[in-house]
Design a protein around this motif. Sequence first.
Motif, PDB file in Angstrom:
ATOM      1  N   SER A   1      40.878  45.494  58.448  1.00 55.06           N
ATOM      2  CA  SER A   1      41.688  46.091  57.381  1.00 55.06           C
ATOM      3  C   SER A   1      43.013  45.349  57.261  1.00 55.06           C
ATOM      4  N   GLU A   2      43.501  45.273  56.037  1.00 50.88           N
ATOM      5  CA  GLU A   2      44.604  44.371  55.734  1.00 50.88           C
ATOM      6  C   GLU A   2      45.861  44.638  56.559  1.00 50.88           C
ATOM      7  N   GLU A   3      46.248  45.912  56.674  1.00 56.92           N
ATOM      8  CA  GLU A   3      47.564  46.186  57.251  1.00 56.92           C
ATOM      9  C   GLU A   3      47.562  46.372  58.762  1.00 56.92           C
TER      10      GLU A   3
ATOM     11  N   ILE B   1      38.455  47.066  54.712  1.00 55.47           N
ATOM     12  CA  ILE B   1      39.283  47.985  53.907  1.00 55.47           C
ATOM     13  C   ILE B   1      40.477  47.272  53.294  1.00 55.47           C
ATOM     14  N   ASP B   2      40.668  47.431  51.998  1.00 53.42           N
ATOM     15  CA  ASP B   2      41.958  47.117  51.383  1.00 53.42           C
ATOM     16  C   ASP B   2      42.482  48.443  50.815  1.00 53.42           C
ATOM     17  N   PRO B   3      43.517  49.018  51.455  1.00 51.80           N
ATOM     18  CA  PRO B   3      43.949  50.371  51.074  1.00 51.80           C
ATOM     19  C   PRO B   3      44.485  50.441  49.649  1.00 51.80           C
ATOM     20  N   ILE B   4      45.301  49.445  49.287  1.00 52.12           N
ATOM     21  CA  ILE B   4      45.736  49.310  47.886  1.00 52.12           C
ATOM     22  C   ILE B   4      45.615  47.833  47.547  1.00 52.12           C
ATOM     23  N   ASP B   5      44.779  47.509  46.597  1.00 56.49           N
ATOM     24  CA  ASP B   5      44.703  46.132  46.115  1.00 56.49           C
ATOM     25  C   ASP B   5      45.439  46.090  44.781  1.00 56.49           C
ATOM     26  N   GLY B   6      46.460  45.240  44.741  1.00 59.92           N
ATOM     27  CA  GLY B   6      47.364  45.252  43.585  1.00 59.92           C
ATOM     28  C   GLY B   6      48.656  45.977  43.947  1.00 59.92           C
ATOM     29  N   THR B   7      49.093  45.801  45.184  1.00 59.99           N
ATOM     30  CA  THR B   7      50.295  46.537  45.631  1.00 59.99           C
ATOM     31  C   THR B   7      51.531  46.161  44.820  1.00 59.99           C
ATOM     32  N   LYS B   8      51.626  44.914  44.373  1.00 61.78           N
ATOM     33  CA  LYS B   8      52.792  44.544  43.558  1.00 61.78           C
ATOM     34  C   LYS B   8      52.795  45.390  42.281  1.00 61.78           C
TER      35      LYS B   8
ATOM     36  N   VAL C   1      42.017  35.701  35.938  1.00 60.70           N
ATOM     37  CA  VAL C   1      42.463  34.894  37.078  1.00 60.70           C
ATOM     38  C   VAL C   1      43.519  35.685  37.833  1.00 60.70           C
ATOM     39  N   ASP C   2      43.893  35.193  38.991  1.00 61.70           N
ATOM     40  CA  ASP C   2      45.053  35.719  39.690  1.00 61.70           C
ATOM     41  C   ASP C   2      45.737  34.574  40.397  1.00 61.70           C
ATOM     42  N   LEU C   3      47.005  34.769  40.770  1.00 60.79           N
ATOM     43  CA  LEU C   3      47.778  33.658  41.301  1.00 60.79           C
ATOM     44  C   LEU C   3      47.897  33.687  42.818  1.00 60.79           C
ATOM     45  N   GLY C   4      47.745  34.885  43.428  1.00 61.23           N
ATOM     46  CA  GLY C   4      47.869  34.967  44.885  1.00 61.23           C
ATOM     47  C   GLY C   4      49.303  34.683  45.328  1.00 61.23           C
ATOM     48  N   TYR C   5      49.453  34.406  46.623  1.00 63.33           N
ATOM     49  CA  TYR C   5      50.805  34.292  47.192  1.00 63.33           C
ATOM     50  C   TYR C   5      51.065  32.930  47.826  1.00 63.33           C
ATOM     51  N   ASP C   6      50.360  31.921  47.393  1.00 62.35           N
ATOM     52  CA  ASP C   6      50.604  30.573  47.894  1.00 62.35           C
ATOM     53  C   ASP C   6      51.036  29.731  46.698  1.00 62.35           C
TER      54      ASP C   6
ATOM     55  N   LEU D   1      45.574  39.576  36.167  1.00 66.27           N
ATOM     56  CA  LEU D   1      45.445  41.025  36.317  1.00 66.27           C
ATOM     57  C   LEU D   1      46.324  41.639  37.400  1.00 66.27           C
ATOM     58  N   GLY D   2      46.449  40.945  38.531  1.00 64.56           N
ATOM     59  CA  GLY D   2      47.266  41.506  39.619  1.00 64.56           C
ATOM     60  C   GLY D   2      46.484  42.363  40.605  1.00 64.56           C
ATOM     61  N   SER D   3      45.168  42.457  40.436  1.00 63.31           N
ATOM     62  CA  SER D   3      44.317  43.087  41.461  1.00 63.31           C
ATOM     63  C   SER D   3      43.013  42.303  41.497  1.00 63.31           C
ATOM     64  N   ALA D   4      42.855  41.532  42.561  1.00 62.04           N
ATOM     65  CA  ALA D   4      41.649  40.709  42.669  1.00 62.04           C
ATOM     66  C   ALA D   4      40.399  41.584  42.766  1.00 62.04           C
ATOM     67  N   ALA D   5      40.488  42.690  43.515  1.00 64.80           N
ATOM     68  CA  ALA D   5      39.304  43.537  43.704  1.00 64.80           C
ATOM     69  C   ALA D   5      38.860  44.160  42.378  1.00 64.80           C
TER      70      ALA D   5
ATOM     71  N   THR E   1      38.177  34.367  38.505  1.00 69.01           N
ATOM     72  CA  THR E   1      38.307  33.305  39.509  1.00 69.01           C
ATOM     73  C   THR E   1      39.655  33.393  40.216  1.00 69.01           C
ATOM     74  N   HIS E   2      39.636  33.067  41.499  1.00 71.72           N
ATOM     75  CA  HIS E   2      40.839  33.156  42.342  1.00 71.72           C
ATOM     76  C   HIS E   2      40.750  32.039  43.369  1.00 71.72           C
ATOM     77  N   THR E   3      41.904  31.639  43.918  1.00 74.89           N
ATOM     78  CA  THR E   3      41.882  30.550  44.899  1.00 74.89           C
ATOM     79  C   THR E   3      42.414  30.943  46.273  1.00 74.89           C
ATOM     80  N   ASN E   4      42.799  32.207  46.456  1.00 74.61           N
ATOM     81  CA  ASN E   4      43.436  32.520  47.734  1.00 74.61           C
ATOM     82  C   ASN E   4      43.212  33.971  48.147  1.00 74.61           C
ATOM     83  N   VAL E   5      41.963  34.330  48.361  1.00 73.92           N
ATOM     84  CA  VAL E   5      41.675  35.719  48.717  1.00 73.92           C
ATOM     85  C   VAL E   5      41.309  35.853  50.195  1.00 73.92           C
TER      86      VAL E   5
ATOM     87  N   TRP F   1      39.150  41.390  52.690  1.00 74.84           N
ATOM     88  CA  TRP F   1      39.327  42.758  52.161  1.00 74.84           C
ATOM     89  C   TRP F   1      39.498  42.774  50.636  1.00 74.84           C
ATOM     90  N   ASP F   2      39.904  41.657  50.052  1.00 75.74           N
ATOM     91  CA  ASP F   2      40.018  41.606  48.582  1.00 75.74           C
ATOM     92  C   ASP F   2      38.631  41.562  47.919  1.00 75.74           C
ATOM     93  N   ILE F   3      37.638  41.042  48.644  1.00 82.82           N
ATOM     94  CA  ILE F   3      36.387  40.628  47.982  1.00 82.82           C
ATOM     95  C   ILE F   3      35.109  41.270  48.521  1.00 82.82           C
TER      96      ILE F   3
HETATM   97  C1  IPD Z   1      46.513  40.879  46.181  1.00 88.85           C
HETATM   98  C2  IPD Z   1      46.057  41.186  44.797  1.00 88.85           C
HETATM   99  C3  IPD Z   1      46.480  40.074  43.867  1.00 88.85           C
HETATM  100  C4  IPD Z   1      45.934  38.736  44.307  1.00 88.85           C
HETATM  101  C5  IPD Z   1      46.336  38.455  45.732  1.00 88.85           C
HETATM  102  C6  IPD Z   1      45.896  39.597  46.643  1.00 88.85           C
HETATM  103  P1  IPD Z   1      47.257  42.992  47.625  1.00 88.85           P
HETATM  104  O1  IPD Z   1      46.165  41.903  47.091  1.00 88.85           O
HETATM  105  O2  IPD Z   1      44.659  41.310  44.738  1.00 88.85           O
HETATM  106  O3  IPD Z   1      46.009  40.309  42.571  1.00 88.85           O
HETATM  107  O4  IPD Z   1      46.380  37.720  43.478  1.00 88.85           O
HETATM  108  O5  IPD Z   1      45.715  37.250  46.128  1.00 88.85           O
HETATM  109  O6  IPD Z   1      46.297  39.325  47.948  1.00 88.85           O
HETATM  110  O7  IPD Z   1      48.277  42.224  48.428  1.00 88.85           O
HETATM  111  O8  IPD Z   1      47.839  43.663  46.461  1.00 88.85           O
HETATM  112  O9  IPD Z   1      46.377  43.855  48.473  1.00 88.85           O
END
Ligand code: IPD
Length: 276
Positions: free
Chosen positions: A72-74, A89-96, A161-166, A190-194, A209-213, A216-218
């Motif tokens: 689980s993520e946290e 488990i991803d408790p909240i996907d799209g936390t931002k 698409v999503d940008l991730g954190y890298d 979108l801001g939520s990969a899941a 499509t995403h490049t950095n998951v 738990w996102d997938i």
């Molecule tokens: C993030 C979201 C976001 C994606 C990031 C993920 P989090 O998960 O799915 O859309 O771009 O790569 O890490 O941090 O909100 O659980």
Amino acid sequence: MELPLSASGTTTVELARTCTRAGAALALERFRGAHTIGSKGRGNVVTETDLEVELRIKALLADEFPQHAVLSEETAAATDPSSGWVWVIDPIDGTKNYSLGIPFWCTTVALCRDGQPVAGCTYDALHDEEFWAVAAGGAWRNGARIRASDGPDVASSVIGVDLGYDDALGAAQIALMRRIFPRVQTMRILGSAALGIAYAASGRLDLFTHTNVYPWDIAAGILLVREAGGVATDRRTGEPMHLGSRAFVAGGRRVHDDFVRRYSSEQGGEPGATPG
Ligand code: IPD
Ligand code: CA
Ligand code: CA
């Protein structure tokens, strides 16, 4: 594969759904309130609710399958999901989004056996949309079967698409968007990969499509797309997408194949240094 029953006799997919809904209910209760927000990096936040939701789900799982591992993520991000029974488990996907009051986030839970998702659920509590799937049992949204897009190609598609954190990988995604656009109907960040994968499984998006998951996102999403008749592949290797895939493309079979043919040189790159 025969899936086990839990201590109280519940099926694994029912338990995944129960856990996801219970966790999401707590997240929903707190959504409009003030959040305590911590930073895990530029743009990458965590709230106190992420942690509480995760602990609630883990407590339910511990009662029902005390012998199963949890990734689980946290609180348990280091568990190796490649062997045995592992709940992801991803408790909240799209936390931002969640922390800003943007109504696009979800809770997602999946059970994996030897690295393969076998039951999973992604629940968007705000819209009361539950996407779930079980191996060889189909993919569903609120009681109706879902199917991935039957669209023929990228030009006729809506691509998420999503940008991730890298920084480097996010920039590569933007470069890819610039190459694709305008030879596409439109694109969405979108801001939520899941949820993005769940939308690709249900044909709302032709492709995501995403490049950095992370797993738990997938985890649930891989099964959703597969059971919805779609295709999900690793953008770096071209192999079927798996829990360790950091870059992927998922959606309808024909549009997926067209994307890979046109953009396979852009495989999602390697993570770069992200300035603090
Ligand atoms: C993030 C979201 C976001 C994606 C990031 C993920 P989090 O998960 O799915 O859309 O771009 O790569 O890490 O941090 O909100 O659980
Ligand atoms: Ca996530
Ligand atoms: Ca999360």
